[in-house]
Write a protein that holds these residues in place. Structure first.
Motif, PDB file in Angstrom:
ATOM      1  N   ILE A 123       0.830  -1.208   0.000  1.00 42.12           N
ATOM      2  CA  ILE A 123       0.000   0.000   0.000  1.00 42.12           C
ATOM      3  C   ILE A 123       0.863   1.256   0.000  1.00 42.12           C
ATOM      4  N   CYS A 124       1.805   1.323   0.954  1.00 41.75           N
ATOM      5  CA  CYS A 124       2.587   2.556   1.084  1.00 41.75           C
ATOM      6  C   CYS A 124       4.037   2.402   0.644  1.00 41.75           C
ATOM      7  N   LEU A 125       4.476   1.138   0.401  1.00 43.52           N
ATOM      8  CA  LEU A 125       5.868   0.873   0.009  1.00 43.52           C
ATOM      9  C   LEU A 125       6.861   1.443   1.014  1.00 43.52           C
ATOM     10  N   GLY A 126       6.427   1.506   2.289  1.00 42.17           N
ATOM     11  CA  GLY A 126       7.317   1.988   3.339  1.00 42.17           C
ATOM     12  C   GLY A 126       7.487   3.483   3.406  1.00 42.17           C
ATOM     13  N   LYS A 127       6.587   4.230   2.746  1.00 42.69           N
ATOM     14  CA  LYS A 127       6.753   5.678   2.677  1.00 42.69           C
ATOM     15  C   LYS A 127       5.730   6.447   3.501  1.00 42.69           C
ATOM     16  N   ASP A 128       4.773   5.736   4.144  1.00 40.78           N
ATOM     17  CA  ASP A 128       3.721   6.427   4.888  1.00 40.78           C
ATOM     18  C   ASP A 128       3.758   5.989   6.344  1.00 40.78           C
ATOM     19  N   PRO A 129       4.248   6.835   7.256  1.00 36.22           N
ATOM     20  CA  PRO A 129       4.313   6.456   8.678  1.00 36.22           C
ATOM     21  C   PRO A 129       2.937   6.210   9.284  1.00 36.22           C
ATOM     22  N   ALA A 130       1.864   6.717   8.644  1.00 36.40           N
ATOM     23  CA  ALA A 130       0.519   6.538   9.181  1.00 36.40           C
ATOM     24  C   ALA A 130      -0.238   5.408   8.493  1.00 36.40           C
ATOM     25  N   CYS A 131       0.424   4.588   7.693  1.00 35.69           N
ATOM     26  CA  CYS A 131      -0.250   3.506   6.964  1.00 35.69           C
ATOM     27  C   CYS A 131      -0.873   2.520   7.945  1.00 35.69           C
TER      28      CYS A 131
ATOM     29  N   GLY B  44       1.234  -0.407   9.745  1.00 37.25           N
ATOM     30  CA  GLY B  44       1.513   0.315  10.982  1.00 37.25           C
ATOM     31  C   GLY B  44       2.638   1.307  10.863  1.00 37.25           C
ATOM     32  N   GLY B  45       2.929   1.712   9.634  1.00 32.34           N
ATOM     33  CA  GLY B  45       3.979   2.692   9.428  1.00 32.34           C
ATOM     34  C   GLY B  45       5.366   2.100   9.353  1.00 32.34           C
ATOM     35  N   THR B  46       5.514   0.788   9.512  1.00 35.53           N
ATOM     36  CA  THR B  46       6.842   0.172   9.487  1.00 35.53           C
ATOM     37  C   THR B  46       7.324  -0.068   8.061  1.00 35.53           C
ATOM     38  N   GLY B  47       6.406  -0.154   7.129  1.00 30.91           N
ATOM     39  CA  GLY B  47       6.777  -0.432   5.751  1.00 30.91           C
ATOM     40  C   GLY B  47       6.883  -1.912   5.426  1.00 30.91           C
ATOM     41  N   TRP B  48       6.732  -2.774   6.454  1.00 35.73           N
ATOM     42  CA  TRP B  48       6.852  -4.224   6.257  1.00 35.73           C
ATOM     43  C   TRP B  48       5.666  -4.932   6.900  1.00 35.73           C
ATOM     44  N   ILE B  49       5.281  -6.060   6.305  1.00 35.34           N
ATOM     45  CA  ILE B  49       4.163  -6.858   6.813  1.00 35.34           C
ATOM     46  C   ILE B  49       4.672  -8.260   7.077  1.00 35.34           C
ATOM     47  N   GLU B  50       4.437  -8.752   8.301  1.00 36.04           N
ATOM     48  CA  GLU B  50       4.847 -10.112   8.647  1.00 36.04           C
ATOM     49  C   GLU B  50       3.919 -11.113   7.955  1.00 36.04           C
ATOM     50  N   TRP B  51       4.506 -12.151   7.331  1.00 38.40           N
ATOM     51  CA  TRP B  51       3.689 -13.108   6.592  1.00 38.40           C
ATOM     52  C   TRP B  51       3.712 -14.494   7.221  1.00 38.40           C
ATOM     53  N   GLY B  52       4.878 -14.983   7.670  1.00 38.82           N
ATOM     54  CA  GLY B  52       4.936 -16.316   8.258  1.00 38.82           C
ATOM     55  C   GLY B  52       6.323 -16.653   8.728  1.00 38.82           C
ATOM     56  N   GLY B  53       6.432 -17.845   9.340  1.00 46.65           N
ATOM     57  CA  GLY B  53       7.713 -18.295   9.868  1.00 46.65           C
ATOM     58  C   GLY B  53       8.349 -19.337   8.974  1.00 46.65           C
ATOM     59  N   CYS B  54       9.684 -19.486   9.123  1.00 44.64           N
ATOM     60  CA  CYS B  54      10.402 -20.427   8.273  1.00 44.64           C
ATOM     61  C   CYS B  54      11.747 -20.728   8.916  1.00 44.64           C
TER      62      CYS B  54
END
Length: 364
Positions: A284-292, A296-306
């Motif tokens: 959505i924000c490609l890590g450029k929107d702190p209010a995303c 959550g403004g981090t620019g990254w989304i956790e998907w799973g473990g490995c």
């Protein structure tokens, strides 16, 4: 049939009387004209042109006439039967034409009219997403594996290096099947399928395991006590974290698009060592929107473990950890749907409203 009539008396052979023949023809023509359909005409045909009709009976009486009278009587009866037959054929052609014209009207299909269909349902995006994941990995040469949802505690925990005091074994996380000492649980992940596969299949092994899992979570916007996971396992000689990273990058690109960027963060899981959490860059924000709100403004989304399969897990399955290595990963199907399509609330996925499913179509 009457006996020989050497003196020909038309009274004696009344069926051949010219007036009687003309009357029979008139009756037949009237009945033919009055027939309104093919079934009615069939009944008229039997009555006025069949074997027991008056004209047929008159034709039989010709044999009783003297030779001098047979020709005239035969001509008269033949002409009468010919008129009736011609009238029947003409009426049949007319009635068949009327029937065909009526069928064209009554049975016509207007292909431009939208059929008044009521939609009965739609495939749920969970089902179509699982099928898409299976297609991705079978396209890579992997196999799809399945296992029981009521699982032995040994397969669910012990074989996967969960110690006896591991928090995941507590009642707060796991549904135990009564009686309590039965050693059965509702599986908390699809990892037991990986252990069953290592025990029953030959190496090298490349499998993906989608399925339903259970945990004692409350239903809220991001959690549900019954959800779906897909886990993968590869065991062969010489596998490394590089193979794991390449596989997950391909998986993410196929599911979320070729533009996706991924990363691995160090983590801990009992059944893998080293272990990692896989994140991908917020689409959505490609890590450029702190209010995303999505990341959550981090620019990254956790998907799973490995991670790389723990040596203890390989040993529990009878696999030589000195010769073989393996990697494993697991992701939530519902989470993938939420991230891929911007679904904000888990309630939308689980409450069963067909309007939610229909917006995804037959394939997502």
């Amino acid at each position: 049939m009457s006996g020989p009539n050497t003196q020909y008396d038309p009274v004696e052979v009344s069926a051949l009387d010219p007036a009687a023949v003309d009357a029979n023809v008139a009756d037949a023509l009237a009945a033919i004209e009055a027939a309104t359909d093919l079934d009615a005409l069939k009944a008229v045909r039997l009555a006025h042109a069949g074997d027991r009709s008056p004209l047929a009976l008159a034709n039989r009486e010709i044999g009783a006439l003297p030779p001098s009278a047979k020709a005239e009587a035969g001509r008269r009866v033949g002409e009468a039967r010919g008129r009736v037959g011609a009238a029947l054929r003409a009426r049949q052609e007319a009635l068949e034409a009327e029937r065909d014209e009526r069928m064209l009207v009554d049975e016509r299909l207007d292909m431009t009219v939208v059929a008044p269909r009521r939609p009965l349902g739609a495939r749920h995006p969970i089902s179509t997403t699982i099928e898409r994941v299976e297609d991705i990995f079978t396209g890579l040469g992997w196999e799809v594996a399945e296992g029981p949802e009521v699982e032995a505690e040994w397969f669910n925990f012990d074989a996967l290096n969960f110690g006896p005091d591991h928090p995941a074994r507590a009642m707060q996380d796991t549904f135990f099947v009564e009686p309590g000492d039965a050693g059965l649980v509702l599986r908390t992940h699809t990892s037991p399928v990986q252990m069953r596969a290592m025990l029953t299949r030959d190496l090298p092994l490349f499998i993906v395991c989608p399925g339903k899992v259970f945990r004692t979570d409350d239903l809220d916007a991001t959690h549900t006590p019954v959800f779906h996971q897909v886990e993968g396992l590869a065991v062969a000689e010489g596998l490394t974290m590089a193979h794991l990273k390449g596989t997950l990058d391909r998986f993410a690109a196929e599911l979320f698009g070729p533009h996706v960027t991924t990363r691995l963060r160090p983590a801990f899981f009992p059944f893998t060592e080293p272990s990692a959490e896989m994140d991908f860059q917020c689409p959505i924000c490609l890590g450029k929107d702190p209010a995303c709100r999505v990341c959550g403004g981090t620019g990254w989304i956790e998907w799973g473990g490995c991670g790389m399969v723990n040596r203890n897990v390989l040993s529990a399955a009878g696999v030589d950890p000195e010769r073989f290595t393996g990697f494993a990963f697991g992701m939530g199907i519902e989470r993938a749907i939420m991230l891929r399509h911007g679904v904000p609330d888990m309630f939308d996925i689980v409450e069963g409203d067909v309007r939610f499913s229909t917006q995804f179509g037959m394939e997502i």
